[in-house]
Design a protein around this motif. Structure first.
Motif, short mmCIF file in Angstrom:
data_model
loop_
_atom_site.label_atom_id
_atom_site.label_comp_id
_atom_site.label_asym_id
_atom_site.label_seq_id
_atom_site.Cartn_x
_atom_site.Cartn_y
_atom_site.Cartn_z
N ALA A 55 82.86 77.57 177.76
CA ALA A 55 83.50 77.31 179.25
C ALA A 55 84.83 78.08 179.34
O ALA A 55 84.90 78.47 180.43
N THR A 56 85.58 78.09 178.50
CA THR A 56 86.98 78.76 178.24
C THR A 56 86.58 80.33 178.66
O THR A 56 87.43 80.93 179.45
N ALA A 57 85.68 80.98 178.03
CA ALA A 57 85.58 82.25 178.00
C ALA A 57 85.02 82.65 179.36
O ALA A 57 85.40 83.39 180.05
N VAL A 141 78.84 77.79 186.20
CA VAL A 141 79.36 78.09 184.72
C VAL A 141 77.92 77.31 183.94
O VAL A 141 78.03 76.07 183.70
N HIS A 142 76.98 78.32 183.64
CA HIS A 142 76.12 77.92 183.12
C HIS A 142 76.19 77.39 181.59
O HIS A 142 76.67 77.97 180.95
N PRO A 143 75.40 76.24 181.10
CA PRO A 143 75.80 75.88 179.73
C PRO A 143 75.20 76.68 178.53
O PRO A 143 75.48 76.85 177.53
N VAL A 149 79.21 83.02 178.25
CA VAL A 149 79.24 81.98 177.49
C VAL A 149 78.69 81.88 176.17
O VAL A 149 79.05 81.49 175.34
N LEU A 150 77.40 82.70 175.96
CA LEU A 150 76.82 82.77 174.73
C LEU A 150 77.94 83.67 173.76
O LEU A 150 78.05 83.09 172.45
N ALA A 151 78.75 84.61 174.37
CA ALA A 151 79.64 85.25 173.39
C ALA A 151 80.73 84.29 172.93
O ALA A 151 80.87 84.35 171.88
N GLY A 152 81.05 83.41 173.95
CA GLY A 152 82.15 82.31 173.50
C GLY A 152 81.56 81.48 172.45
O GLY A 152 82.49 81.01 171.35
#
Length: 319
Positions: A55-57, A141-143, A149-152
């Motif tokens: 989420a932050t990324a 902001v997809h889960p 998001v995946l990289a985060g």
């Protein structure tokens, strides 16, 4: 496919906003399972789960117009908490959509963080409302269906590899699949021979169904573990799992709840069923790979109240 460079970039981006969670040997789980066990304690992460990372990324990657529009997220609980809290910290207006079956605590935390909370009758309806709000102009902001998001989420694996001795087998829970995709990408880059095992609960089998069908397909949802209950995997996460993960195991809800109790009794940590499912799955992995394994468990979250777990333990006759 997300690579190590994207995950390292995400780590630099979110540094200072999230916690570098402990990676520690677990004497209790080592005794319980009979092989060396190391745990990554993402349940100590800000917002109580790994979801704060992705989420932050994503929030930090938004441009001015996307921030000004406000964001929308859909979640069974933990992603909603993460987006609500981190958006509030970064002064971004957030709307989060959850099914009414989501944990009460998730609704309360998201509301207290200042997010607008929308509840729906089921996860399919939640995803539909999310798409509607995105069409109305909110920034998604997809889960799990987002490479940022995946990289985060992959920063979990990056830290695991940096802080632990090399492991033979690492177990990771699967909802939509961003966590295992990112962790697998990071760990396989650092430890090429490591085996990665995904774990789902019965009635939340989006990735198992995708692997069987050769791509994402809708699945009926019936698990009590709402935080793993994605109605489908994404093409992004499916491709990572198909390429990098050894197998996906499915455990009954009752075993996941028993795993929560085992983690409390033996590992001395308070986890949610989405993490508890790793304990019974670990026994099955050991049956397949033998006693020379060195296990790693990503304890993904701890956003379950004592009342939640007590009620589930009673439901399955575990007390």
């Amino acid at each position: 496919m997300i690579g190590l460079s994207e995950i390292e970039h995400a780590a630099r981006r979110i540094a200072g906003h999230v916690v570098r969670t402990p990676t520690v040997p677990s004497p209790g789980l080592t005794e319980l399972l009979g092989v060396p066990v190391t745990v990554k304690l993402e349940l100590l992460q800000r917002t109580g789960s790994f979801k704060a990372r992705g989420a932050t990324a994503k929030l930090l990657a938004l441009d001015g117009a996307e921030r000004a529009a406000g964001v929308v997220a859909v979640s069974g609980g933990n992603h909603a908490i993460a987006v609500a809290v981190m958006a509030g910290a970064l002064d971004v207006k957030a709307t989060v959509v959850m099914p009414r079956s989501a944990p009460r605590r998730a609704v309360e935390v998201a509301t207290d963080a200042g997010a607008t909370v929308r509840l729906t009758d089921g996860m399919d309806a939640a995803f539909a409302l999310m798409s509607e709000l995105q069409r109305d102009g909110l920034t998604l902001v997809h889960p799990f269906d987002d490479p940022v998001v995946l990289a985060g989420q992959g920063t979990v694996g990056l830290e695991f590899a940096e802080d632990a001795e090399p492991l033979t087998d690492v177990l990771v829970s699967i909802g939509g699949g961003a966590l295992i995709s990112g962790v697998a990408a990071a760990l396989r880059a650092r430890w090429p021979r490591v085996r990665i095992w995904g774990v789902e609960t019965e009635g939340a089998e989006a990735m198992s169904a995708a692997l069987a069908a050769g791509g994402p397909v809708p699945v009926p949802l019936g698990s009590v573990v709402s935080t793993l209950s994605a109605p489908t995997a994404s093409r992004l996460t499916y491709e990572h799992v198909a390429a990098l993960v050894t197998d996906v195991l499915v455990v009954p809800d009752a075993d996941a709840v028993r795993g929560v109790l085992d983690l409390a009794d033996h590992a001395k940590v308070w986890a949610e069923p989405a993490a508890g499912c790793l304990v019974p799955a670990a026994r099955r992995v050991l049956d397949r790979v033998g006693p020379d394994a060195r296990l790693g468990l990503v304890l993904c979250g701890g956003n379950a109240t004592t009342a939640d777990v007590a009620a589930l333990a009673d439901r399955f006759g575990l007390r």
